[in-house]
Design an enzyme around this catalytic site. Structure first.
Site, PDB file in Angstrom:
ATOM      1  N   HIS A  52       0.841  -1.195   0.000  1.00 42.19           N
ATOM      2  CA  HIS A  52       0.000   0.000   0.000  1.00 42.19           C
ATOM      3  C   HIS A  52       0.881   1.252   0.000  1.00 42.19           C
ATOM      4  O   HIS A  52       2.099   1.166   0.195  1.00 42.19           O
ATOM      5  CB  HIS A  52      -0.935   0.017   1.219  1.00 42.19           C
ATOM      6  CG  HIS A  52      -0.201   0.060   2.521  1.00 42.19           C
ATOM      7  ND1 HIS A  52      -0.077  -1.016   3.361  1.00 42.19           N
ATOM      8  CD2 HIS A  52       0.486   1.068   3.115  1.00 42.19           C
ATOM      9  CE1 HIS A  52       0.636  -0.678   4.411  1.00 42.19           C
ATOM     10  NE2 HIS A  52       0.998   0.578   4.288  1.00 42.19           N
TER      11      HIS A  52
HETATM   12  C1  T46 Z   1       2.556   0.564   6.994  1.00 37.35           C
HETATM   13  C2  T46 Z   1       3.385  -0.637   7.216  1.00 37.35           C
HETATM   14  C3  T46 Z   1       4.846  -0.325   7.353  1.00 37.35           C
HETATM   15  C4  T46 Z   1      -4.811  -0.615  13.135  1.00 37.35           C
HETATM   16  O1  T46 Z   1      -5.963  -0.838  13.542  1.00 37.35           O
HETATM   17  N1  T46 Z   1      -4.090   0.414  13.649  1.00 37.35           N
HETATM   18  C5  T46 Z   1      -2.815   0.694  13.240  1.00 37.35           C
HETATM   19  O2  T46 Z   1      -2.183   1.664  13.751  1.00 37.35           O
HETATM   20  C6  T46 Z   1      -2.233  -0.130  12.229  1.00 37.35           C
HETATM   21  C7  T46 Z   1      -0.815   0.166  11.738  1.00 37.35           C
HETATM   22  C8  T46 Z   1      -2.956  -1.160  11.720  1.00 37.35           C
HETATM   23  N2  T46 Z   1      -4.234  -1.400  12.175  1.00 37.35           N
HETATM   24  C9  T46 Z   1      -4.984  -2.537  11.623  1.00 37.35           C
HETATM   25  C10 T46 Z   1      -5.376  -2.403  10.175  1.00 37.35           C
HETATM   26  C11 T46 Z   1      -5.452  -3.847   9.699  1.00 37.35           C
HETATM   27  O3  T46 Z   1      -6.716  -4.365  10.001  1.00 37.35           O
HETATM   28  O4  T46 Z   1      -4.144  -3.698  11.694  1.00 37.35           O
HETATM   29  C12 T46 Z   1      -4.418  -4.567  10.592  1.00 37.35           C
HETATM   30  C13 T46 Z   1      -3.143  -4.901   9.851  1.00 37.35           C
HETATM   31  O5  T46 Z   1      -2.694  -3.727   9.151  1.00 37.35           O
HETATM   32  P1  T46 Z   1      -1.969  -3.801   7.723  1.00 37.35           P
HETATM   33  O6  T46 Z   1      -2.476  -4.952   6.969  1.00 37.35           O
HETATM   34  O7  T46 Z   1      -2.056  -2.449   7.098  1.00 37.35           O
HETATM   35  O8  T46 Z   1      -0.458  -4.102   8.183  1.00 37.35           O
HETATM   36  P2  T46 Z   1       0.859  -4.008   7.290  1.00 37.35           P
HETATM   37  O9  T46 Z   1       1.926  -4.674   8.065  1.00 37.35           O
HETATM   38  O10 T46 Z   1       0.607  -4.455   5.906  1.00 37.35           O
HETATM   39  O11 T46 Z   1       1.167  -2.417   7.217  1.00 37.35           O
HETATM   40  C14 T46 Z   1       1.562  -1.735   8.382  1.00 37.35           C
HETATM   41  C15 T46 Z   1       0.802  -0.416   8.505  1.00 37.35           C
HETATM   42  O12 T46 Z   1      -0.611  -0.673   8.496  1.00 37.35           O
HETATM   43  C16 T46 Z   1       1.109   0.522   7.366  1.00 37.35           C
HETATM   44  O13 T46 Z   1       0.625   1.812   7.646  1.00 37.35           O
HETATM   45  O14 T46 Z   1       2.988   1.520   6.379  1.00 37.35           O
HETATM   46  O15 T46 Z   1       2.959  -1.452   8.322  1.00 37.35           O
END
Ligand code: T46
Length: 136
Positions: A52
């Site tokens: 993303h």
């Molecule tokens: C990024 C990379 C480096 C929350 O509810 N609060 C939060 O502060 C974060 C970061 C995530 N979430 C929830 C959203 C999703 O349901 O946690 C779940 C997993 O998030 P995501 O699939 O976006 O995780 P990554 O590891 O793909 O990405 C994360 C961060 O979301 C993103 O901003 O830049 O790490």
């Protein structure tokens, strides 16, 4: 600060006495006011996270333990950055597509962010990212 093709590595102070202590301050080592931190650990073998870009949020990602590769993509150029030092973080600017790959069993990431979590700030569709980049 060490420039990479699409970003830069932020090196924060590391103090060694009976162990190591690293620290960072907003608007000094971290180039924005800090609104949030989160960490990522125990990632499954072969997992690809990220996939993303953010419309507004800026972040610095530190690999505190283990190692990781970050794939950066600004819509026209790509770069792979390897992180394995606890006092070195990669700056993730807004509108920078990023993937995280090659997690080790012990990899621990700490991410410092300029904003609270808002799902509306995410661009999770690559074609949409490319279209938005073209409007800038
Ligand atoms: C990024 C990379 C480096 C929350 O509810 N609060 C939060 O502060 C974060 C970061 C995530 N979430 C929830 C959203 C999703 O349901 O946690 C779940 C997993 O998030 P995501 O699939 O976006 O995780 P990554 O590891 O793909 O990405 C994360 C961060 O979301 C993103 O901003 O830049 O790490």
């Amino acid at each position: 600060m060490q420039k990479t093709k699409l970003s830069h590595i932020i090196e924060i102070p590391i103090i060694k006495d009976e162990g190591f202590l690293c620290f960072a301050e907003e608007n000094k080592h971290i180039p924005f006011p800090i609104k949030r931190f989160y960490y990522i650990l125990d990632v499954d073998d072969g997992a690809i996270r990220g996939k993303h870009a953010h419309k507004e949020t800026q972040q610095v990602l530190f690999c505190l333990r283990g190692s990781i590769k970050i794939l950066l993509d600004n819509g026209s150029e790509k770069e792979e950055v390897f992180l394995d030092k606890p006092n070195q973080g990669i700056f993730l600017d807004k509108m920078m597509w990023h993937d995280m790959i090659d997690f080790k069993k012990d990899t621990l990431l700490l991410i410092i962010a300029s904003d609270i979590y808002r799902e509306e700030d995410y661009i999770r569709d690559y074609d949409n990212f490319i279209s938005l980049i073209k409007t800038l």
